[in-house]
Write a protein that holds these residues in place. Structure first.
Motif, PDB file in Angstrom:
ATOM      1  N   SER A 297      19.660   9.416  23.952  1.00 51.32           N
ATOM      2  CA  SER A 297      19.717  10.702  23.254  1.00 51.32           C
ATOM      3  C   SER A 297      19.513  10.522  21.753  1.00 51.32           C
ATOM      4  O   SER A 297      18.782  11.295  21.115  1.00 51.32           O
ATOM      5  N   ASN A 335      25.539  12.811  19.080  1.00 56.40           N
ATOM      6  CA  ASN A 335      24.384  12.023  19.528  1.00 56.40           C
ATOM      7  C   ASN A 335      23.094  12.464  18.838  1.00 56.40           C
ATOM      8  O   ASN A 335      22.024  12.533  19.452  1.00 56.40           O
ATOM      9  N   ALA A 466      26.991  12.588  26.703  1.00 60.56           N
ATOM     10  CA  ALA A 466      25.534  12.648  26.888  1.00 60.56           C
ATOM     11  C   ALA A 466      25.207  12.762  28.377  1.00 60.56           C
ATOM     12  O   ALA A 466      24.366  12.028  28.914  1.00 60.56           O
ATOM     13  N   ASP A 469      20.341  14.871  28.113  1.00 63.30           N
ATOM     14  CA  ASP A 469      19.886  15.041  26.736  1.00 63.30           C
ATOM     15  C   ASP A 469      19.212  16.407  26.666  1.00 63.30           C
ATOM     16  O   ASP A 469      18.156  16.627  27.253  1.00 63.30           O
TER      17      ASP A 469
END
Length: 505
Positions: A297, A335, A466, A469
């Protein structure tokens, strides 16, 4: 959820139960045509999304929702273009004190296009059709809380749930009420809506005719024709040559200048709920490791991808939740793009030299473009991506049904579909017991405030993990000629209500 563009299976859950008694009144709509309008006009609609078939429980896809939902078929409730739930075929309803029994009273004087009166038996049949073993309806799992359905009389339906479901009425807005005696629903219809099916020429067009026996307000136009195109260029050309009056969803931002600079057209940038996902199989190595998912990500520049595909349109969201959902929170910094951080996470996970994986990619735009971009981005951190291009049908069988993949690209179209991360059996395999419990508690909540607080926790946890993504949120761009008004402008779950569209003579 927007599954393959030609085979989408909407998934959504959780909504407040706003209710109003209306027939075909307008919801959020575009255009401001002035002067007299032609009540016998034919409205030509351009689309890239032809139905696979006409049955939304048998893989009809986004196209069947766009053309038939609300136009040919109706539910007990309707989800408006601005996301509210309104009474439709249900005149009213009441819920028991414990929230487990719902009693619906059907509207009087409603008939199917075949002439048969709508009864409680048809409602029972329609719900059971969604819940059947062979059903491909995205409502199926949401409605599995249904324990029993009783029909004490022709106008009353009693549904008992196995547990509380705050979004039950919301989910019913996706269930078409179908004649229990109808046959061959993949090619024919028998709905209650303001239009009947005219002619469907596969690969070309599908027409709808105003139904003179409609129980509510008559459609504002006599005929609607959905014209289907293979690519955005052909779609735009049809608008420029007046072959169509409106385009349901513009897919070529580079072409917008020819419309924004032309006084004969109006461009509407509405609210979208469609997310483009790089979905990991969280049960397949190396994506079983949260550090690997976070690294991937962080290695992808979502902002650059969005700009390359959509120019100045669309949004970054950092999670499954668009700004129109009540539990939205800006998580784009979780992220976020950071190549150095990505390399560090890979090293911590034991992949300092990278790894390779296959990315199953649907064969229609923007997926091939996005896949190529992702491949180039991940190469910078030592990850090799093998792109496997597949058809929508292959995607449905391989990825969605059999979970036979490592990572994939896909669109998810619905609002309020964060809850799928609470289902460990869903195709991406994310399995966090706390998240599952939060989702269950949110669904059994007594108030929307309680539900919202719990789903905000789910949103943050899945973003931090995550779980997928979330590359970007699509724009919803509707382009129409200025002779048109009353068309929907928001991209809510692929529906495109045509009955309020007015066309100047």
């Amino acid at each position: 959820m927007r599954l393959p563009k030609n085979a989408r299976y909407a998934v959504a859950a959780s909504a407040s139960l706003a209710v109003a008694l209306t027939a075909c009144s307008g919801s959020g709509s575009g255009g401001a045509a002035t002067g007299t309008w032609d009540k016998d006009a034919t409205v030509n609609i351009g689309s890239l999304y032809e139905p696979q078939n006409l049955d939304n429980t048998a893989g009809g896809g986004q196209g069947v929702t766009e053309a038939l939902n609300g136009n040919v078929y109706e539910g007990l409730f309707r989800l408006t273009d601005d996301g509210k739930v309104e009474n439709l075929l249900a005149k009213d309803y009441k819920a028991s004190a414990d929230g487990l029994t719902y009693t619906f009273t059907l509207r009087d004087g409603v008939t199917f296009h075949s002439g048969k009166d709508v009864t409680s038996a048809d409602v029972k049949y329609s719900l059971e059709k969604v819940l059947a073993d062979d059903s491909q309806s995205a409502r199926k799992s949401n409605l599995q809380v249904v324990k029993s359905i009783a029909t004490p009389d022709a106008h009353t339906v009693e549904v008992t749930l196995s547990k509380k479901s705050i979004s039950f009425v919301y989910n019913l807005s996706y269930v078409w009420i179908i004649n229990s005696r109808a046959k061959n629903l993949k090619t024919q219809e028998d709905g209650t809506g303001p239009y009947t099916l005219g002619k469907w020429t596969r690969g070309s067009a599908l027409s709808l005719d105003r139904y003179p026996g409609y129980w509510g307000d008559a459609a504002a136009n006599k005929k609607v024709v959905f014209h289907y195109f293979k690519d955005a260029t052909a779609l735009n050309n049809s608008l420029l040559t007046n072959a169509v009056d409106v385009v349901t969803s513009e897919q070529s931002p580079d072409a917008l200048d020819q419309f924004t600079s032309n006084a004969n057209y109006k461009v509407s940038d509405g609210d979208s709920t469609t997310k483009l996902l790089l979905a990991f199989n969280d049960k397949a190595k190396p994506f079983t490791d949260v550090r690997v998912r976070r690294a991937v990500s962080a290695a992808i520049d979502d902002k650059k991808l969005l700009a390359s595909v959509w120019g100045g349109y669309g949004k970054l969201i950092g999670s499954m939740v668009p700004p129109t959902d009540p539990w939205y929170e800006d998580l784009t910094k979780v992220n976020a793009y950071d190549v150095t951080a990505a390399k560090k996470l890979l090293a911590e996970a034991g992949y300092a030299k990278g790894f390779s994986f296959t990315l199953d990619t649907p064969n229609y735009d923007p997926h091939p473009t996005a896949a190529t971009f992702i491949k180039a981005q991940l190469a910078k951190v030592g990850i090799t991506v093998r792109i496997n291009t597949i058809t929508p049908d292959e995607w449905y069988t391989k990825v969605y049904k059999n979970h036979d993949f490592t990572a994939t690209l896909q669109e998810h179209v619905n609002d309020r579909d964060l809850v799928w991360y609470g289902n460990p059996d869903f195709y991406w395999g994310y399995d966090d017991k706390q998240v599952t419990r939060w989702v269950e508690q949110a669904e059994e909540a007594s108030t929307t405030a309680e539900q919202t607080a719990l789903l905000k926790k789910v949103n943050r946890k899945t973003a931090e993990d995550a779980a997928s993504d979330w590359l970007y949120l699509y724009p919803q761009i509707v382009v129409a000629g200025t002779k048109l008004s009353g068309y929907p402008v928001n991209g809510l779950n692929s529906q495109f209500f045509a009955y309020d569209i007015k066309k100047k003579g």
